[in-house]
Design a protein around this motif. Sequence first.
Motif, PDB file in Angstrom:
ATOM      1  N   ASP A  97       0.842  -1.187   0.000  1.00  0.00           N
ATOM      2  CA  ASP A  97       0.000   0.000   0.000  1.00  0.00           C
ATOM      3  C   ASP A  97       0.878   1.238   0.000  1.00  0.00           C
ATOM      4  O   ASP A  97       1.786   1.362   0.803  1.00  0.00           O
ATOM      5  CB  ASP A  97      -0.884  -0.013   1.251  1.00  0.00           C
ATOM      6  CG  ASP A  97      -2.010   0.978   1.154  1.00  0.00           C
ATOM      7  OD1 ASP A  97      -1.829   1.997   0.470  1.00  0.00           O
ATOM      8  OD2 ASP A  97      -3.046   0.738   1.773  1.00  0.00           O
ATOM      9  N   GLU A 142     -11.557   3.938  -4.070  1.00  0.00           N
ATOM     10  CA  GLU A 142     -12.241   3.113  -3.082  1.00  0.00           C
ATOM     11  C   GLU A 142     -13.561   3.748  -2.668  1.00  0.00           C
ATOM     12  O   GLU A 142     -14.564   3.064  -2.506  1.00  0.00           O
ATOM     13  CB  GLU A 142     -11.342   2.911  -1.862  1.00  0.00           C
ATOM     14  CG  GLU A 142     -11.937   1.949  -0.836  1.00  0.00           C
ATOM     15  CD  GLU A 142     -10.897   1.431   0.128  1.00  0.00           C
ATOM     16  OE1 GLU A 142      -9.702   1.512  -0.200  1.00  0.00           O
ATOM     17  OE2 GLU A 142     -11.281   0.961   1.207  1.00  0.00           O
ATOM     18  N   ARG A 180     -10.448  -2.213  -2.782  1.00  0.00           N
ATOM     19  CA  ARG A 180      -9.284  -3.084  -2.890  1.00  0.00           C
ATOM     20  C   ARG A 180      -9.360  -4.147  -1.800  1.00  0.00           C
ATOM     21  O   ARG A 180      -9.464  -3.835  -0.617  1.00  0.00           O
ATOM     22  CB  ARG A 180      -8.006  -2.250  -2.741  1.00  0.00           C
ATOM     23  CG  ARG A 180      -6.721  -3.044  -2.919  1.00  0.00           C
ATOM     24  CD  ARG A 180      -5.538  -2.137  -2.713  1.00  0.00           C
ATOM     25  NE  ARG A 180      -4.295  -2.881  -2.740  1.00  0.00           N
ATOM     26  CZ  ARG A 180      -3.127  -2.413  -2.338  1.00  0.00           C
ATOM     27  NH1 ARG A 180      -3.059  -1.163  -1.875  1.00  0.00           N
ATOM     28  NH2 ARG A 180      -2.042  -3.145  -2.381  1.00  0.00           N
ATOM     29  N   GLN A 214      -4.645  -7.797  -1.734  1.00  0.00           N
ATOM     30  CA  GLN A 214      -4.617  -7.663  -3.191  1.00  0.00           C
ATOM     31  C   GLN A 214      -3.451  -6.764  -3.603  1.00  0.00           C
ATOM     32  O   GLN A 214      -3.257  -5.682  -3.048  1.00  0.00           O
ATOM     33  CB  GLN A 214      -5.934  -7.067  -3.696  1.00  0.00           C
ATOM     34  CG  GLN A 214      -6.059  -7.061  -5.220  1.00  0.00           C
ATOM     35  CD  GLN A 214      -7.412  -6.502  -5.661  1.00  0.00           C
ATOM     36  OE1 GLN A 214      -8.097  -5.826  -4.914  1.00  0.00           O
ATOM     37  NE2 GLN A 214      -7.793  -6.820  -6.887  1.00  0.00           N
ATOM     38  N   TYR A 254      -5.136  -4.950  -8.488  1.00  0.00           N
ATOM     39  CA  TYR A 254      -6.146  -3.914  -8.287  1.00  0.00           C
ATOM     40  C   TYR A 254      -6.226  -2.985  -9.489  1.00  0.00           C
ATOM     41  O   TYR A 254      -7.316  -2.575  -9.908  1.00  0.00           O
ATOM     42  CB  TYR A 254      -5.817  -3.121  -7.028  1.00  0.00           C
ATOM     43  CG  TYR A 254      -6.796  -2.016  -6.723  1.00  0.00           C
ATOM     44  CD1 TYR A 254      -8.120  -2.292  -6.407  1.00  0.00           C
ATOM     45  CD2 TYR A 254      -6.399  -0.681  -6.762  1.00  0.00           C
ATOM     46  CE1 TYR A 254      -9.016  -1.278  -6.130  1.00  0.00           C
ATOM     47  CE2 TYR A 254      -7.286   0.342  -6.485  1.00  0.00           C
ATOM     48  CZ  TYR A 254      -8.596   0.037  -6.166  1.00  0.00           C
ATOM     49  OH  TYR A 254      -9.497   1.039  -5.907  1.00  0.00           O
TER      50      TYR A 254
END
Length: 725
Positions: free
Chosen positions: A572, A660, A666, A670, A675
């Motif tokens: 992330d 999102e 997501r 993932q 994504y």
Amino acid sequence: MNSGKLFSFVLYALGFMLLWEWLLPLEQITKTSEVHYFIIFVIFSLLLNFFHFPWYITWPVKGAFILYSLYAIFSNDLGFLPWIFEMLAAIKADTALVLSRDWLNLSSSFRSLLFFFLLWQITYLLRYWLTVKRKIFAFYFMTVFYIASLDTFTEYHGDRAIVRIVIIGFILLSLLFFKRMLEKEKMEGQQLLLGRWMIPLIFMICFGVAIGYLSPKAAPVWPDPVPFIESKAENMRGAGVSKIGYGMDDTQLGGPFINDDRVVFTVATPTRQYWKIETKDVYTGKGWIASDQASEGMMEIQYGEEHRIDAISLSDTPVREATFDFDIVYPHVVRPYGFLSMEGEGTGFLRYDPRLDKLIPYSEGLKEVRLPKYTIKYTPASYSLLELRGTKGIQGGAGLSALRKQYTQLPETLPERVRNLAVELTAEHDNWYDKALAIEKHFRTGEFSYDQTRVAVPAEDEDYVDQFLFDTKRGYCDNFSTSMVVMLRSLDIPARWAKGYAPGQYKGTADDDNRIYEITNNEAHSWVEVFFPSLGWVPFEPTKGFNNPVNIMNDEKNDSSATPVANQDSGDPSESQPQKKEKKKESSANTRDKETKSGKLFNKYWVTIGLGAIVIGIAAAGLLLSRNRWIPRLLIWKYKNKQEDEIFASAYAALLKRLERAGLRREPGQTLRSYAAYVDSHFDTADMSHLTERYEKLVYGGDGDAANWEYTKEVWESLMKRTMD
């Protein structure tokens, strides 16, 4: 809150409910949108009246709210200062129209400004009627008449509105009458008497209305007057405003349209795209016709037979299906780009006319049919950016020469300044693709406006495109698309005018995970197709406010590959930042002293605090409801003018959050690569994968060149705008 204040608050609340009934039907019976801004303004104005703020406070506050609302509705992604100057120029022009009594051509922003001023005056009148005159019957009667008229002569159903108005109006009339009587007789304990009388009054009114609403009712004695009135009006109606929708006759373009919300068809498909019907090749100076040459190459395609008639696809995307269900049937086929085959109900075949690029269904008896349902197999078309930019002309035999002659046709009467403008806009480019983009970009400037009502029709000696480019600069898709085709043709670039429907409104997901889109007559649309010898006809979208869903594969040398490759171990991008906490030490005596003072202040001003909290809550609710529109604009404004390459990582993280919130969640664990592929499948593009590849090179590979913000800014902005849909 003392009893007098409470009574006034009840009066204001009931007055607002009556005024609200005037605003509720606007979105349904007019082209007015964003009605919540007007409702919030009414609430805000009534609260300011309730607290008796002086004019030197209320006027600036109301003016600031009006300015903010107009900017939020009509800015079209312009900065605040440029929009202010544009608004002042529009007010000056519209004031001249008002003085000349040309009411129909006023701009939407000026009409909204006048409507805000009208609501301003109405809220002042409500205060006067409720707190000074203590009479509201005239406004109540006008409200009943207004809703009854709308229910009779428009599509608005006012059954429940009438019930609400009767209840609110009777309560308000009774309270004001009783208040006037108490004041006239100067009776003591007025507020106590009002409180005792209010509860049985409300009960009696609600009970009476419920009995009347639920009781059986006799049939009307008089015949419906609406058909008679409409028949008389039809005899007096001349040429004027038309309804929007798909039409066959394009010989005379121009003139205003009104919206038509009737559903034409729904389609279940994995991808969002334009729905094509036909093209036209001859521009007359007033509109479009099909060339009268014989339709060479007419072919018959049997149901289920594979036959590619569209552009070349460079992607390895599997074959997809689009299932159509029509409410309004036409004698033609609506199709996505990348058509392969079609399955219709019963037996029959399709006849393809290459001159119009049009499919027409026939029965076995050789009669045209109107199909209510059918399924089309297709492969979404993708185009090589390398080949697009490599096209600088046509080299070929007689076939390509004939095609070039056909699709660069222009009337001899076309003013020379049209070509001069096209040459000026494309002077810096040497290939067809960048020339087309330069013209497309020209129409997206603040110089042009999208409008369906203030659209001129060219005079007998005027050219449709010339009038739009240099005089009106205001119109809808036909104006923008026709002008771009003509400008491209003036540069000897083959182009044609395409017609069909825009993608439509997303309505959810079907059982087979296909997305369902609803297409109404409002989605009738036209756009541009440019011919590239190695790729075929490629669509372009010049109309302001529309996004072209076409997929361009970035396979130029300065990129690693056409298909982005992502690191499987991607994490992330959001970075945790330490938060600083400050501790304050106070003695227990000081704490108790502050709590005592706070309690006294709260007891003294709890009414003001409570109503202030209500105002803040209403404002917060308005911001919350419209957050999907203003947050992306705010982020675009924040990052657009930044030049530092280091900003790319922060912008990418902001994009992930917006995606999102737009519903593209997501999953835990993932990867960014997976994504990005999911996001691209939703928008039918490769932009997210391209951005993700560059992000991973920056974060995990230490490639500083990947953070080139100037290069990636346009792709990021395009994805951010898609989250507003």
